[in-house]
Design a protein around this motif. Structure first.
Motif, PDB file in Angstrom:
ATOM      1  N   LEU A 164       4.393 -19.332  40.436  1.00  0.00           N
ATOM      2  CA  LEU A 164       3.801 -18.895  39.168  1.00  0.00           C
ATOM      3  C   LEU A 164       4.093 -17.420  38.884  1.00  0.00           C
ATOM      4  O   LEU A 164       3.736 -16.910  37.821  1.00  0.00           O
ATOM      5  N   ARG A 165       4.727 -16.738  39.845  1.00  0.00           N
ATOM      6  CA  ARG A 165       5.007 -15.303  39.732  1.00  0.00           C
ATOM      7  C   ARG A 165       3.734 -14.535  39.371  1.00  0.00           C
ATOM      8  O   ARG A 165       3.703 -13.715  38.444  1.00  0.00           O
ATOM      9  N   ALA A 166       2.704 -14.827  40.132  1.00  0.00           N
ATOM     10  CA  ALA A 166       1.354 -14.344  39.825  1.00  0.00           C
ATOM     11  C   ALA A 166       1.168 -12.889  40.263  1.00  0.00           C
ATOM     12  O   ALA A 166       0.889 -12.606  41.436  1.00  0.00           O
ATOM     13  N   ILE A 196       7.544 -14.795  48.903  1.00  0.00           N
ATOM     14  CA  ILE A 196       6.621 -14.898  47.778  1.00  0.00           C
ATOM     15  C   ILE A 196       6.697 -13.642  46.927  1.00  0.00           C
ATOM     16  O   ILE A 196       6.759 -13.710  45.692  1.00  0.00           O
ATOM     17  N   PHE A 197       6.716 -12.481  47.572  1.00  0.00           N
ATOM     18  CA  PHE A 197       6.830 -11.232  46.814  1.00  0.00           C
ATOM     19  C   PHE A 197       8.190 -11.127  46.132  1.00  0.00           C
ATOM     20  O   PHE A 197       8.298 -10.551  45.047  1.00  0.00           O
ATOM     21  N   GLY A 198       9.212 -11.696  46.765  1.00  0.00           N
ATOM     22  CA  GLY A 198      10.515 -11.720  46.115  1.00  0.00           C
ATOM     23  C   GLY A 198      10.476 -12.484  44.813  1.00  0.00           C
ATOM     24  O   GLY A 198      11.160 -12.128  43.840  1.00  0.00           O
ATOM     25  N   LYS A 199       9.662 -13.535  44.760  1.00  0.00           N
ATOM     26  CA  LYS A 199       9.510 -14.318  43.526  1.00  0.00           C
ATOM     27  C   LYS A 199       8.636 -13.578  42.507  1.00  0.00           C
ATOM     28  O   LYS A 199       8.924 -13.581  41.302  1.00  0.00           O
ATOM     29  N   ALA A 216       8.138  -4.042  54.316  1.00  0.00           N
ATOM     30  CA  ALA A 216       9.533  -3.635  54.156  1.00  0.00           C
ATOM     31  C   ALA A 216      10.420  -4.834  53.836  1.00  0.00           C
ATOM     32  O   ALA A 216      11.294  -4.765  52.950  1.00  0.00           O
ATOM     33  N   THR A 217      10.210  -5.934  54.536  1.00  0.00           N
ATOM     34  CA  THR A 217      10.988  -7.143  54.258  1.00  0.00           C
ATOM     35  C   THR A 217      10.713  -7.656  52.847  1.00  0.00           C
ATOM     36  O   THR A 217      11.614  -8.159  52.174  1.00  0.00           O
ATOM     37  N   SER A 218       9.490  -7.516  52.395  1.00  0.00           N
ATOM     38  CA  SER A 218       9.137  -7.938  51.035  1.00  0.00           C
ATOM     39  C   SER A 218       9.928  -7.135  50.011  1.00  0.00           C
ATOM     40  O   SER A 218      10.396  -7.684  49.001  1.00  0.00           O
ATOM     41  N   LEU A 219      10.083  -5.850  50.251  1.00  0.00           N
ATOM     42  CA  LEU A 219      10.891  -5.016  49.344  1.00  0.00           C
ATOM     43  C   LEU A 219      12.345  -5.477  49.339  1.00  0.00           C
ATOM     44  O   LEU A 219      12.998  -5.506  48.282  1.00  0.00           O
ATOM     45  N   THR A 220      12.838  -5.847  50.517  1.00  0.00           N
ATOM     46  CA  THR A 220      14.210  -6.352  50.595  1.00  0.00           C
ATOM     47  C   THR A 220      14.367  -7.632  49.775  1.00  0.00           C
ATOM     48  O   THR A 220      15.354  -7.805  49.046  1.00  0.00           O
ATOM     49  N   LYS A 221      13.398  -8.536  49.872  1.00  0.00           N
ATOM     50  CA  LYS A 221      13.462  -9.789  49.125  1.00  0.00           C
ATOM     51  C   LYS A 221      13.418  -9.539  47.621  1.00  0.00           C
ATOM     52  O   LYS A 221      14.098 -10.225  46.844  1.00  0.00           O
TER      53      LYS A 221
END
Length: 263
Positions: free
Chosen positions: A74-76, A101-104, A131-136
């Motif tokens: 849902l890109r919430a 999820i953060f990548g979406k 950090a991985t979330s920022l990469t995604k």
């Protein structure tokens, strides 16, 4: 009890199934009819302490994972802060899936992730998830690549104060983003001996990963099992745990917290 506290179709996630048995992530929106109106209840489910308890039996224990997957689909943006609060759970599912999820969800999550990454009160492994979330996000939204690389590099520039494991994780993310522009900062961190080489390799290996050198140009460095065991072995309580912001007992508790999901 939990079934009665969530409205349809959110309550269907309580019995949707064991995530280990799914070959791919379902399209929850299409299958169950989720929309933006369900976001508050999905957030509540994803962060439900009862559902996140390792003492639960049955399918309900998987409901938070299904819930955060729906939030991603849902890109919430309303879920950004609540989902970041789950980083401290540090189980295989949250650390591997939340970055996707953060990548979406996308660029709206960058400021909160940057703040979490910069906060040294958090455990290094939790900060690594940020950090991985920022990469995604950078991978899913190429227009944010430079911004995400800048954030990761700025944190790495603090290598003298960072935990050495965190420095290695940051370098790993920069390698994934092919951030050749950050090579000089990486080199300084290695020169200061502020990087755990077991995680990303030594500086020669990193140069090869970045495409700055060919593998034939550098000597192969192999770490012995004894070196790794000695480094990662629990330290006496009188010593400050090397590279971690929490005690080994606390981290072991984290690792065991959701062991049902990993078995």
């Amino acid at each position: 009890m939990a079934m009665a506290t969530y409205p349809s179709p959110v309550n269907k996630l309580l019995t949707y199934g064991d995530c280990r048995k799914f070959q791919e992530i379902p399209n929850y929106i299409e299958e169950l009819g989720f929309s933006s109106e369900h976001i508050p209840d999905l957030i509540r489910m994803a962060t439900d302490q009862q559902l996140n308890s390792s003492d639960l039996d049955g399918l309900e224990i998987w409901a938070p994972i299904h819930a955060w997957r729906v939030l991603g689909q849902l890109r919430a943006e309303a879920a950004i802060e609540p989902l970041i609060s789950l980083f401290h759970e540090l189980d295989d599912w949250s650390s591997s899936e939340l970055p996707d999820i953060f990548g979406k969800i996308g660029p709206a999550a960058i400021p909160a992730l940057q703040a979490y990454l910069a906060d040294s009160s958090h455990d290094s492994y939790d900060r690594a998830t940020a950090a991985t979330s920022l990469t995604k996000i950078a991978e899913n939204h190429p227009d944010t690549r430079n911004q995400c690389i800048a954030i990761l590099t700025q944190q790495l520039e603090l290598f003298a104060d960072n935990d050495i494991e965190l420095n290695a994780f940051l370098i790993g993310e920069l390698i994934d983003l092919k951030a050749v522009e950050s090579a000089s900062v990486m080199e300084r961190a290695f020169a200061a001996e502020r990087v755990v080489p077991f995680i990303v390799g030594d500086w020669n290996a990193v140069q090869v990963s970045l495409g700055l050198k060919d593998a034939t140009e550098v000597p192969e460095r192999k770490f012995s099992l004894e070196e790794m065991i000695e480094y990662f072995a629990p330290k006496p309580q009188s010593q400050k745990p090397r590279g971690f912001s929490t005690s080994s007992d606390q981290k072991q508790k984290k690792k065991n917290k959701k062991n049902k999901k990993r078995k």
